[in-house]
Design an enzyme around this catalytic site. Structure first.
Site, PDB file in Angstrom:
ATOM      1  N   GLU A 281       6.519   0.042   6.267  1.00  5.36           N
ATOM      2  CA  GLU A 281       5.820  -0.206   5.009  1.00  5.36           C
ATOM      3  C   GLU A 281       4.446  -0.751   5.355  1.00  5.36           C
ATOM      4  OE1 GLU A 281       7.999  -1.897   1.531  1.00  5.36           O
ATOM      5  OE2 GLU A 281       9.461  -2.373   3.067  1.00  5.36           O
ATOM      6  N   THR A 282       3.469  -0.451   4.495  1.00  6.74           N
ATOM      7  CA  THR A 282       2.128  -0.966   4.740  1.00  6.74           C
ATOM      8  C   THR A 282       1.688  -1.855   3.584  1.00  6.74           C
ATOM      9  OG1 THR A 282       1.204   1.086   3.846  1.00  6.74           O
ATOM     10  CG2 THR A 282       1.348   0.910   6.240  1.00  6.74           C
TER      11      THR A 282
ATOM     12  N   ASP B  48       1.140  14.123  15.072  1.00  9.58           N
ATOM     13  CA  ASP B  48       1.376  14.176  13.619  1.00  9.58           C
ATOM     14  C   ASP B  48       0.064  14.335  12.851  1.00  9.58           C
ATOM     15  OD1 ASP B  48       3.012  14.320  11.415  1.00  9.58           O
ATOM     16  OD2 ASP B  48       3.255  12.156  11.187  1.00  9.58           O
TER      17      ASP B  48
ATOM     18  N   GLY C   4       6.605   4.732   4.095  1.00  9.32           N
ATOM     19  CA  GLY C   4       6.752   6.050   4.694  1.00  9.32           C
ATOM     20  C   GLY C   4       7.427   5.936   6.038  1.00  9.32           C
TER      21      GLY C   4
ATOM     22  N   PHE D  92       9.659   4.794   8.699  1.00 10.88           N
ATOM     23  CA  PHE D  92      10.444   3.568   8.854  1.00 10.88           C
ATOM     24  C   PHE D  92       9.571   2.331   8.737  1.00 10.88           C
ATOM     25  CE2 PHE D  92      12.441   6.875  11.573  1.00 10.88           C
ATOM     26  CZ  PHE D  92      13.469   7.169  10.693  1.00 10.88           C
TER      27      PHE D  92
ATOM     28  N   LEU E 209       0.828  -1.209   0.000  1.00 14.07           N
ATOM     29  CA  LEU E 209       0.000   0.000   0.000  1.00 14.07           C
ATOM     30  C   LEU E 209       0.862   1.258   0.000  1.00 14.07           C
ATOM     31  CD1 LEU E 209      -2.814  -0.920   2.556  1.00 14.07           C
ATOM     32  CD2 LEU E 209      -3.039  -0.739   0.079  1.00 14.07           C
ATOM     33  N   GLY E 210       1.976   1.207   0.714  1.00 17.34           N
ATOM     34  CA  GLY E 210       2.817   2.403   0.752  1.00 17.34           C
ATOM     35  C   GLY E 210       4.051   2.224   1.610  1.00 17.34           C
TER      36      GLY E 210
END
Length: 284
Positions: free
Chosen positions: A31-32, A152, A27, A29, A24-25
């Site tokens: 990963e998804t 965030d 970002g 540290f 999926l992505g």
């Protein structure tokens, strides 16, 4: 042997339960991945320790990841991704450098940055802004009641579900406001610094995030949604430091603009002190 998140690949089965479907992505540290959990789609977040060379940095990253897992598994709110008690695990168990994994609810929809791009030049209406602000204040109320700060908040970390409800995601920077944390603040010991350009308040950039830091980022998020411009694209008043954004949102009332400026005040003490105060301002 699985040593890092980069070795996760489609069709891999984890815990004899989660079948990896696709990336999926990437970002920060982690990963998804999208995974199939017995017919239900979920998100797998895997911590990649490849970026770290020092042991203390690796330990800090693992500590933040475990904190995120613990926080999400205890929070129960439709505006926060659900994590089951066994959602955090490591593979292979017992190895010196295992892969740290967290499985959570997959929120169907787009994030608010994607929403903005999708609609091109269309800006958020005042009515929709008030609805969304109320929803986000209620989510933060749930978070702050548990003595937690998100640290965030930004458009890409807010999801718009297909039913029109918002959800706050990416709890990788979440912080528990303990007595120890407050004492360290007093002693001027800086914490982990999380910075998202244009959204992070000054005190957080110096490592001193407080609950009201989330409100500053919330105000900046609405500036983006109401104007279509990044907060860093606006000038600031030379004397007060206030963001000069109002001319780019002529369609909203002075009252709503005042509330946004209240959220984005330079010092935490000048902002609303609790999510309930934001909700009261909305009602008024």
């Amino acid at each position: 042997m699985l040593a890092n998140a980069l070795m996760i690949h489609p069709n891999l089965l984890l815990q004899n339960r989660y079948r990896v479907l696709r990336v999926l992505g990437k970002g920060g540290f982690a990963e998804t991945f999208e995974v199939d959990d017995c017919g239900s789609l979920k998100v797998l977040k895997a911590l990649s320790l490849n970026h770290f060379y020092r042991r203390d940095a690796k330990e800090k990253a693992v500590s933040l990841f475990q904190r995120e897992a613990a926080v999400l598994s205890r929070l129960q709110h439709p505006g926060i991704p659900k994590v089951e008690p066994d959602g955090y695990f490591t593979v292979p168990e017992g190895s010196e450098e295992p892969l740290h994994c967290l499985v959570m609810e997959k929120i169907d929809g787009v994030n608010l940055k994607q929403w903005r791009l999708k609609w091109g030049n269309r800006t958020l209406s005042e009515e929709q802004a008030i609805t969304w602000l109320r929803q986000l204040a209620q989510i933060l109320e749930q978070l702050h009641q548990q003595e937690l700060i998100h640290r965030d908040i930004k458009p890409s970390n807010i999801m718009l579900r297909s039913n029109g409800q918002l959800a706050l995601i990416d709890f990788g920077a979440v912080r528990e406001v303990t007595d120890t944390y407050l004492q360290r603040q007093k002693e001027n010991v800086t914490g982990t610094v999380i910075i998202s350009s244009g959204y992070t308040p000054p005190e957080q950039a110096e490592g001193h995030a407080v609950a009201q830091s989330d409100f500053f980022a919330l105000g900046r998020t609405f500036v983006f949604l109401l104007t279509g411009k990044s907060p860093i694209d606006f000038d600031r008043h030379s004397r007060t430091g206030k963001l000069l954004w109002r001319e780019s949102a002529p369609h909203i009332s002075p009252e709503l603009a005042d509330l946004m400026d209240y959220l984005m005040a330079a010092f935490p003490g000048q902002r609303p002190q609790t999510p309930q105060m934001i909700l009261r301002c909305i009602e008024e």
